[in-house]
Design a protein around this motif. Structure first.
Motif, PDB file in Angstrom:
ATOM      1  N   MET A  73       6.915  25.248 -17.560  1.00 24.00           N
ATOM      2  CA  MET A  73       5.706  24.669 -18.153  1.00 24.00           C
ATOM      3  C   MET A  73       4.840  25.772 -18.800  1.00 24.00           C
ATOM      4  SD  MET A  73       2.660  22.529 -16.285  1.00 24.00           S
ATOM      5  CE  MET A  73       2.088  23.993 -15.424  1.00 24.00           C
ATOM      6  N   ASP A  74       4.675  26.893 -18.099  1.00 20.72           N
ATOM      7  CA  ASP A  74       3.874  27.991 -18.635  1.00 20.72           C
ATOM      8  C   ASP A  74       4.484  28.544 -19.930  1.00 20.72           C
ATOM      9  OD1 ASP A  74       2.111  27.736 -16.543  1.00 20.72           O
ATOM     10  OD2 ASP A  74       2.805  29.524 -15.465  1.00 20.72           O
ATOM     11  N   LEU A  75       5.795  28.698 -19.949  1.00 18.42           N
ATOM     12  CA  LEU A  75       6.460  29.205 -21.154  1.00 18.42           C
ATOM     13  C   LEU A  75       6.327  28.218 -22.307  1.00 18.42           C
ATOM     14  CD1 LEU A  75       9.637  30.816 -19.579  1.00 18.42           C
ATOM     15  CD2 LEU A  75       7.817  32.011 -20.811  1.00 18.42           C
ATOM     16  N   LYS A  76       6.450  26.935 -22.007  1.00 16.12           N
ATOM     17  CA  LYS A  76       6.316  25.920 -23.054  1.00 16.12           C
ATOM     18  C   LYS A  76       4.910  25.956 -23.648  1.00 16.12           C
ATOM     19  CE  LYS A  76       8.294  21.541 -23.986  1.00 16.12           C
ATOM     20  NZ  LYS A  76       9.311  22.208 -24.752  1.00 16.12           N
ATOM     21  N   GLN A  77       3.898  26.148 -22.809  1.00 17.06           N
ATOM     22  CA  GLN A  77       2.519  26.240 -23.292  1.00 17.06           C
ATOM     23  C   GLN A  77       2.316  27.475 -24.167  1.00 17.06           C
ATOM     24  OE1 GLN A  77       0.174  26.157 -19.712  1.00 17.06           O
ATOM     25  NE2 GLN A  77      -0.017  23.929 -19.762  1.00 17.06           N
ATOM     26  N   ARG A  78       3.147  28.472 -24.000  1.00 20.64           N
ATOM     27  CA  ARG A  78       3.043  29.693 -24.798  1.00 20.64           C
ATOM     28  C   ARG A  78       3.948  29.664 -26.023  1.00 20.64           C
ATOM     29  NH1 ARG A  78       1.090  30.374 -20.142  1.00 20.64           N
ATOM     30  NH2 ARG A  78      -0.451  31.965 -19.661  1.00 20.64           N
ATOM     31  N   GLY A  79       4.510  28.493 -26.322  1.00 17.40           N
ATOM     32  CA  GLY A  79       5.249  28.296 -27.555  1.00 17.40           C
ATOM     33  C   GLY A  79       6.703  28.705 -27.532  1.00 17.40           C
ATOM     34  N   ASP A  82      12.744  25.294 -25.765  1.00 18.92           N
ATOM     35  CA  ASP A  82      13.455  24.829 -24.574  1.00 18.92           C
ATOM     36  C   ASP A  82      14.727  25.621 -24.283  1.00 18.92           C
ATOM     37  OD1 ASP A  82      11.523  22.902 -24.125  1.00 18.92           O
ATOM     38  OD2 ASP A  82      12.633  21.324 -25.179  1.00 18.92           O
ATOM     39  N   ALA A  83      15.488  25.955 -25.316  1.00 20.55           N
ATOM     40  CA  ALA A  83      16.732  26.695 -25.114  1.00 20.55           C
ATOM     41  C   ALA A  83      16.452  28.087 -24.560  1.00 20.55           C
ATOM     42  CB  ALA A  83      17.508  26.797 -26.432  1.00 20.55           C
ATOM     43  N   LEU A  84      15.420  28.749 -25.073  1.00 21.21           N
ATOM     44  CA  LEU A  84      15.065  30.081 -24.581  1.00 21.21           C
ATOM     45  C   LEU A  84      14.524  30.017 -23.154  1.00 21.21           C
ATOM     46  CD1 LEU A  84      13.392  31.675 -27.733  1.00 21.21           C
ATOM     47  CD2 LEU A  84      15.661  32.131 -26.795  1.00 21.21           C
ATOM     48  N   ILE A  85      13.789  28.954 -22.838  1.00 19.05           N
ATOM     49  CA  ILE A  85      13.268  28.775 -21.474  1.00 19.05           C
ATOM     50  C   ILE A  85      14.425  28.615 -20.501  1.00 19.05           C
ATOM     51  CG2 ILE A  85      12.004  27.210 -19.947  1.00 19.05           C
ATOM     52  CD1 ILE A  85      10.114  26.645 -22.331  1.00 19.05           C
ATOM     53  N   ALA A  86      15.369  27.753 -20.845  1.00 17.81           N
ATOM     54  CA  ALA A  86      16.520  27.520 -19.962  1.00 17.81           C
ATOM     55  C   ALA A  86      17.323  28.800 -19.757  1.00 17.81           C
ATOM     56  CB  ALA A  86      17.406  26.417 -20.547  1.00 17.81           C
ATOM     57  N   ALA A  87      17.526  29.554 -20.832  1.00 19.15           N
ATOM     58  CA  ALA A  87      18.281  30.809 -20.729  1.00 19.15           C
ATOM     59  C   ALA A  87      17.545  31.821 -19.854  1.00 19.15           C
ATOM     60  CB  ALA A  87      18.528  31.391 -22.119  1.00 19.15           C
ATOM     61  N   ALA A  88      16.241  31.942 -20.037  1.00 15.27           N
ATOM     62  CA  ALA A  88      15.462  32.903 -19.251  1.00 15.27           C
ATOM     63  C   ALA A  88      15.447  32.519 -17.778  1.00 15.27           C
ATOM     64  CB  ALA A  88      14.035  32.992 -19.791  1.00 15.27           C
ATOM     65  N   LEU A  89      15.318  31.229 -17.482  1.00 17.35           N
ATOM     66  CA  LEU A  89      15.310  30.788 -16.088  1.00 17.35           C
ATOM     67  C   LEU A  89      16.677  30.993 -15.443  1.00 17.35           C
ATOM     68  CD1 LEU A  89      13.127  27.560 -16.284  1.00 17.35           C
ATOM     69  CD2 LEU A  89      12.506  29.754 -15.249  1.00 17.35           C
ATOM     70  N   ALA A  90      17.733  30.737 -16.189  1.00 23.62           N
ATOM     71  CA  ALA A  90      19.080  30.918 -15.648  1.00 23.62           C
ATOM     72  C   ALA A  90      19.379  32.399 -15.413  1.00 23.62           C
ATOM     73  CB  ALA A  90      20.110  30.327 -16.605  1.00 23.62           C
ATOM     74  N   GLU A  91      18.973  33.244 -16.327  1.00 20.78           N
ATOM     75  CA  GLU A  91      19.261  34.674 -16.220  1.00 20.78           C
ATOM     76  C   GLU A  91      18.335  35.364 -15.233  1.00 20.78           C
ATOM     77  OE1 GLU A  91      18.732  38.504 -19.053  1.00 20.78           O
ATOM     78  OE2 GLU A  91      19.794  36.801 -19.915  1.00 20.78           O
ATOM     79  N   GLY A  92      17.085  34.960 -15.213  1.00 17.23           N
ATOM     80  CA  GLY A  92      16.098  35.685 -14.435  1.00 17.23           C
ATOM     81  C   GLY A  92      15.955  35.280 -12.996  1.00 17.23           C
ATOM     82  N   SER A  93      16.424  34.102 -12.633  1.00 11.21           N
ATOM     83  CA  SER A  93      16.182  33.669 -11.261  1.00 11.21           C
ATOM     84  C   SER A  93      17.082  34.428 -10.297  1.00 11.21           C
ATOM     85  CB  SER A  93      16.397  32.161 -11.126  1.00 11.21           C
ATOM     86  OG  SER A  93      17.754  31.846 -11.237  1.00 11.21           O
ATOM     87  N   ASP A  94      16.470  34.966  -9.264  1.00 10.01           N
ATOM     88  CA  ASP A  94      17.211  35.755  -8.271  1.00 10.01           C
ATOM     89  C   ASP A  94      17.543  34.893  -7.060  1.00 10.01           C
ATOM     90  OD1 ASP A  94      14.697  35.403  -7.291  1.00 10.01           O
ATOM     91  OD2 ASP A  94      14.419  37.473  -6.643  1.00 10.01           O
TER      92      ASP A  94
END
Length: 148
Positions: A73-79, A82-94
Motif C-alpha cells: 500500500m505504501d509503495l502504491k501511494q508513492r507511485g 504493481d509489477a515492481l511492487i510484487a517483484a520487490a516484495l518477492a525479492e526483499g522478504s526474508d
C-alpha cells in the motif's frame, strides 16, 4: 532554471532513493511539467533514478516492522507500479508474513492476550502493521473464540 531543477533532483536522489512520482511532486514547484518529465526521463536513462531500486530499498528498510499488505500500500501511494511492487516484495522478504508478524508481536506484547479486549487490541496492532487476518489468527492462536 533547468540546471537548478537538475541540481534539486540530484540532491534529493543523493539523500535516498525516490520514486518517479515522488520526484515529480517534489520538483513541481520548481519547473514546468515538460522540464520535469524530460529531466526524469534522462535520470532514469542513466540509471540515477529507478522505481525498481526504490521499491527494493523501501521493502528492505521496512520488512522487519511491516507486513506485505502495508508495504504494498505504501509503495502504491508513492507511485510504484504493481509489477515492481510484487517483484520487490518477492525479492526483499526474508521470510513469510507469519514469521515477521510473530517477531513484531513479540517485541510489542510478548504474552498471549488474556481476554477478548486484549485480543482485539493485539489484533488491531498487527492489522495496522499490514498483516492479514489469517496471519493475525495464527499468531494469536484463535483466542477470540473465548468471547463467543
Amino acid at each position: 532554471m533547468s540546471e537548478s531543477l537538475k541540481a534539486r533532483a540530484l540532491r534529493l536522489l543523493s539523500q535516498r532513493e525516490h520514486s518517479r512520482a515522488e520526484l515529480t511532486r517534489k520538483l513541481a514547484p520548481h519547473g514546468t511539467e515538460d522540464e520535469i518529465t524530460a529531466l526524469l526521463d534522462r535520470l532514469a536513462e542513466v540509471d540515477l533514478q529507478s522505481d525498481a531500486r526504490f521499491a527494493e530499498s523501501w521493502v528492505r528498510s521496512r520488512q522487519a516492522r511491516y507486513g506485505s499488505r502495508r508495504m504494498a500500500m505504501d509503495l502504491k501511494q508513492r507511485g510504484v507500479g504493481d509489477a515492481l511492487i510484487a517483484a520487490a516484495l518477492a525479492e526483499g522478504s526474508d521470510g513469510d508474513d507469519t514469521a515477521r508478524a510473530r517477531e513484531v508481536w513479540a517485541k510489542k506484547f510478548g504474552t498471549p492476550p488474556a481476554d477478548a479486549r486484549e485480543w482485539a487490541k493485539q489484533a488491531r496492532f498487527l492489522q495496522g502493521r499490514g498483516f492479514g487476518a489469517d496471519v493475525i489468527h495464527r499468531i494469536l492462536k484463535d483466542r477470540d473464540d473465548e468471547s463467543a
